[in-house]
Design an enzyme around this catalytic site. Structure first.
Site, mmCIF file in Angstrom:
data_model
loop_
_atom_site.group_PDB
_atom_site.id
_atom_site.type_symbol
_atom_site.label_atom_id
_atom_site.label_comp_id
_atom_site.label_asym_id
_atom_site.label_seq_id
_atom_site.Cartn_x
_atom_site.Cartn_y
_atom_site.Cartn_z
ATOM 1 N N THR A 78 62.714 23.582 27.099
ATOM 2 C CA THR A 78 63.512 23.234 28.266
ATOM 3 C C THR A 78 62.564 22.978 29.422
ATOM 4 O O THR A 78 61.365 23.190 29.308
ATOM 5 C CB THR A 78 64.443 24.408 28.606
ATOM 6 O OG1 THR A 78 65.219 24.065 29.739
ATOM 7 C CG2 THR A 78 63.670 25.663 28.950
ATOM 8 N N ASP A 102 69.717 30.470 26.483
ATOM 9 C CA ASP A 102 69.450 31.205 27.716
ATOM 10 C C ASP A 102 69.463 30.336 28.968
ATOM 11 O O ASP A 102 69.666 30.831 30.075
ATOM 12 C CB ASP A 102 68.087 31.891 27.624
ATOM 13 C CG ASP A 102 66.945 30.875 27.578
ATOM 14 O OD1 ASP A 102 66.916 30.075 26.619
ATOM 15 O OD2 ASP A 102 66.094 30.872 28.478
#
Length: 323
Positions: free
Chosen positions: A185, A216
């Protein structure tokens, strides 16, 4: 000085000192006028265009919130980045779904999960933060909200991602690859010239994940957390491990206790390792910046790096690691 004036001044000074000692927050929260900070941008992985964008915006006087949003949007629109935004690899059913969150200096937060048909998930997350009483919207509700806010529907599955997906369907094997762009990410933190901190985190999640899986990245406290009086942290890697340890929140709390960013990051990653017998099979990493602009980074495996834009220089740094 006349005795009466001396006594009056001494008495007033004593009252002031007494008030400060009785109510220490009166002195600890007072900030000097015209205080200025050296803007700083840090971001996970080697995404120089994203940190360059945010860093230049900060140098031109932009707020940390605007800079961090526009910075990560660079990668959301980058078709060559198969882990973020448009062109991200799909889930096992062929759907590209995006997760993102954003936080402002006031502690406000917005997030979206399982968002479809919108490249800039972080911009939708900001709208959630600013236009609704909620923190997170997911799935169809997030999609409808995005359209209500004026975002146009887009096809996120590109020809390249579709070709990779069709090839994956031949065997349907799944195994996380360490430091390979299948589960990463971009997380970013910015400090502006006023000393205010903002953060953002955005991803298309695990390649070929189960339909409905959320990692997350959009979870406040896991993929991102900040406290404007202390600092901020963002995480990347295997989301399940990061979620179970609320890693970004932990880093900020450790910095609140007075620990430097580097030590705080190391403690957080070692917490993941202690609870994960299979930690040699995946990557997890955190980066952090405190109110002074000091930076820390730590990860499980060798190979993680982060960008830092400061003083006009945009540099990629290799992170310290455990194994």
């Amino acid at each position: 000085m006349k005795r009466r004036t001396f006594i009056l001044n001494t008495s007033l000074s004593g009252i002031g000192l007494s008030a400060m000692s009785t109510f220490p927050f009166l002195s600890s929260n007072l900030k000097p006028f015209n205080m200025s900070f050296e803007p700083v941008t840090i971001a996970t992985w080697n995404f120089p265009n994203a940190s360059q964008k945010a860093g230049e915006m900060l140098a031109a006087g932009a707020s940390a919130l605007d800079a961090v949003e526009q910075g990560v949007m660079v990668e959301e629109a980058n078709l060559k980045n198969t882990t973020v935004g448009k062109g991200g690899r799909p889930d096992r059913d062929g759907n590209v779904t995006l997760d993102a969150c954003i936080m402002d200096p006031g502690g406000n937060a917005g997030a979206v999960a399982y968002l479809k048909n919108n490249t800039h998930a972080v911009a939708v997350a900001r709208k959630v933060m600013e236009e609704t009483p909620h923190v997170m919207l997911v799935g169809d509700g997030a999609d409808r909200f995005a359209q209500q806010m004026g975002f146009k529907k887009e096809e996120l599955l590109t020809d390249d991602s579709k070709a990779d997906y069709l090839k994956w369907l031949e065997k349907k094997e799944y195994k996380p690859l360490i430091n390979i762009e299948n589960h990463d990410t971009i997380g970013m933190l910015c400090i502006d010239s006023k000393g205010d901190i903002s953060g953002a985190c955005t991803t298309s999640g695990l390649s070929y994940k189960m339909n409905g899986r959320v990692g997350d990245s959009p979870i406040i406290g896991s993929g991102l957390f900040l406290d404007n009086e202390v600092g901020g942290a963002v995480a990347t890697g295997m989301g399940e491990a990061i979620m179970k340890n609320v890693s970004s929140f932990l880093v900020v709390e450790l910095m609140r206790q007075g620990k430097p960013p580097q030590e705080s990051c190391e403690i957080a990653i070692k917490r993941i390792i202690a609870g994960s017998p299979n930690h040699k099979d995946f990557q997890a990493a955190v980066i952090a910046v405190n109110k002074k602009g000091e930076v820390g980074s730590y990860c499980i495996q060798e190979g993680f790096s982060y960008m830092k834009y400061h003083g006009g220089k945009n540099v990629n740094f290799s992170s310290d690691f455990y194994l």
